[in-house]
Scaffold this motif. Structure first.
Motif, PDB file in Angstrom:
ATOM      1  N   TRP A 125      -7.210   7.776  -8.326  1.00 17.38           N
ATOM      2  CA  TRP A 125      -6.385   6.661  -8.569  1.00 17.38           C
ATOM      3  C   TRP A 125      -6.484   6.352 -10.146  1.00 17.38           C
ATOM      4  O   TRP A 125      -7.432   6.625 -10.595  1.00 17.38           O
ATOM      5  CB  TRP A 125      -7.128   5.519  -7.946  1.00 17.38           C
ATOM      6  CG  TRP A 125      -6.486   5.555  -6.503  1.00 17.38           C
ATOM      7  CD1 TRP A 125      -6.769   6.153  -5.235  1.00 17.38           C
ATOM      8  CD2 TRP A 125      -5.574   4.597  -5.943  1.00 17.38           C
ATOM      9  NE1 TRP A 125      -6.181   5.668  -4.128  1.00 17.38           N
ATOM     10  CE2 TRP A 125      -5.283   4.735  -4.409  1.00 17.38           C
ATOM     11  CE3 TRP A 125      -4.815   3.538  -6.451  1.00 17.38           C
ATOM     12  CZ2 TRP A 125      -4.450   4.036  -3.677  1.00 17.38           C
ATOM     13  CZ3 TRP A 125      -4.027   2.834  -5.608  1.00 17.38           C
ATOM     14  CH2 TRP A 125      -3.752   3.179  -4.311  1.00 17.38           C
TER      15      TRP A 125
ATOM     16  N   THR B 136      -5.346  -1.601  -6.915  1.00 16.68           N
ATOM     17  CA  THR B 136      -4.141  -1.511  -6.334  1.00 16.68           C
ATOM     18  C   THR B 136      -2.952  -2.289  -7.201  1.00 16.68           C
ATOM     19  O   THR B 136      -1.628  -2.009  -7.273  1.00 16.68           O
ATOM     20  CB  THR B 136      -3.960  -1.722  -4.898  1.00 16.68           C
ATOM     21  OG1 THR B 136      -4.273  -3.105  -4.637  1.00 16.68           O
ATOM     22  CG2 THR B 136      -4.604  -0.791  -3.980  1.00 16.68           C
TER      23      THR B 136
ATOM     24  N   GLY C 184      -5.605  -2.815   0.015  1.00 15.31           N
ATOM     25  CA  GLY C 184      -6.483  -1.754  -0.149  1.00 15.31           C
ATOM     26  C   GLY C 184      -7.960  -2.032   0.041  1.00 15.31           C
ATOM     27  O   GLY C 184      -8.997  -1.334  -0.427  1.00 15.31           O
TER      28      GLY C 184
ATOM     29  N   THR D 223      -0.928   0.277  -0.640  1.00 12.12           N
ATOM     30  CA  THR D 223      -0.298   0.518  -2.193  1.00 12.12           C
ATOM     31  C   THR D 223       0.863  -0.568  -2.459  1.00 12.12           C
ATOM     32  O   THR D 223       1.319  -1.107  -1.459  1.00 12.12           O
ATOM     33  CB  THR D 223       0.002   1.854  -2.453  1.00 12.12           C
ATOM     34  OG1 THR D 223       1.292   1.986  -1.561  1.00 12.12           O
ATOM     35  CG2 THR D 223      -0.990   2.825  -1.986  1.00 12.12           C
TER      36      THR D 223
ATOM     37  N   ASP E 105       4.084   0.223  -0.472  1.00  9.23           N
ATOM     38  CA  ASP E 105       4.157   0.818   0.868  1.00  9.23           C
ATOM     39  C   ASP E 105       5.130   0.098   1.572  1.00  9.23           C
ATOM     40  O   ASP E 105       5.300   0.218   2.900  1.00  9.23           O
ATOM     41  CB  ASP E 105       2.727   0.406   1.343  1.00  9.23           C
ATOM     42  CG  ASP E 105       2.316  -1.045   1.302  1.00  9.23           C
ATOM     43  OD1 ASP E 105       3.311  -2.018   0.878  1.00  9.23           O
ATOM     44  OD2 ASP E 105       0.917  -1.323   1.670  1.00  9.23           O
TER      45      ASP E 105
END
Length: 264
Positions: free
Chosen positions: A43, A75, A81, A105, A108
């Motif tokens: 990430w 995030t 998250g 996320t 999403d």
């Protein structure tokens, strides 16, 4: 149709995400973003203050504590998250306030219906414990957010005693009357705050690295009383031990959403 100026909250969110007012929090959030957790090694962490999330004309506000180091700090979205967010968004979905039960996320596809989520501290703190000075420094952002939401917000669910203690002075600065003595936090506690007039003033900006400045709103923008609801925080400690059950959380959210006019 929105009754708010979306540029107002969008600008606020932008300024929040650039704030560097608290050296300890800046150092911690950036160190976490650099070192990362092994499970999220691939990430690119957000590593900045996390702004609020939800529509600009929200009728219900959910107020947490601060972003989690490997949740919102990773995030870039509130309660996204992490385990606490899993519980919160599932409950919001169950009562009809979210488009999906999971928040993974920022892209999403999750939408909130009439609800905005924010916190009194916007940076992830070490051990999830902001200092009183950090809390008070960050309060000006919450005051500004509350003033921008004044025309539409009707109810607030405050998660945990820290959020409750941090929020009451912010509500007073944003134009609601807080009873004296201040009401104590408790799960299921409900307090109604009457609106007060706020002097008219030109908006003030805040540059990254400076303490946030607050812009008063005109009395014409003030609206209705605000109902506060206390709720145990959706922390793993509370949810794993059963101090806060999914049904307890749904009940508070459902009652607050009904009070705010989002549910029948």
């Amino acid at each position: 149709m929105s009754t708010q100026d979306p540029a107002g909250l969008a600008d606020l969110d932008h300024r929040i995400s650039g704030c560097r007012a608290c050296p300890r929090l800046v150092a911690w959030r950036e160190e976490v973003a650099r070192v990362k957790r092994a499970a999220f090694a691939d990430w690119t962490y957000w590593g900045r203050p996390v702004p609020g999330f939800g529509p600009d004309d929200a009728r219900l506000l959910v107020l947490g504590l601060a972003p989690a180091a490997h949740g919102g700090n990773r995030t870039g979205r509130m309660f996204t998250g992490d385990r606490s967010g899993d519980v919160l968004y599932r409950a919001l979905y169950d009562v009809g306030l979210a488009s999906q039960p999971e928040a993974v996320t920022v892209d999403d596809g999750l939408e909130l219906y009439g609800v905005r989520i924010t916190s009194p501290v916007h940076c992830a703190p070490p051990e999830n414990k902001p200092t009183p000075t950090e809390r008070d420094t960050c309060r000006a952002w919450l005051v500004q957010e509350l003033r921008l939401l004044r025309p539409t917000v009707r109810a607030v669910v405050v998660l945990g005693a820290f959020g409750w203690q941090a929020a009451l002075p912010a509500f007073a600065e944003a134009g609601w009357t807080v009873p004296r003595p201040r009401p104590a936090f408790g799960h299921g506690v409900r307090v109604t705050l009457d609106p007060t007039a706020v002097p008219t003033a030109a908006p003030a900006g805040a540059s990254p690295g400076a303490s946030p400045e607050v812009s008063p709103v005109a009395p014409a923008d003030a609206a209705a009383p605000l109902d506060l609801f206390g709720c145990f925080h959706v922390s793993q400690r509370n949810t794993f031990t059963g101090r806060l059950t999914p049904e307890m959380l749904r009940e508070v959210l459902r009652t607050a959403a009904t009070t705010a006019g989002l549910l029948p």
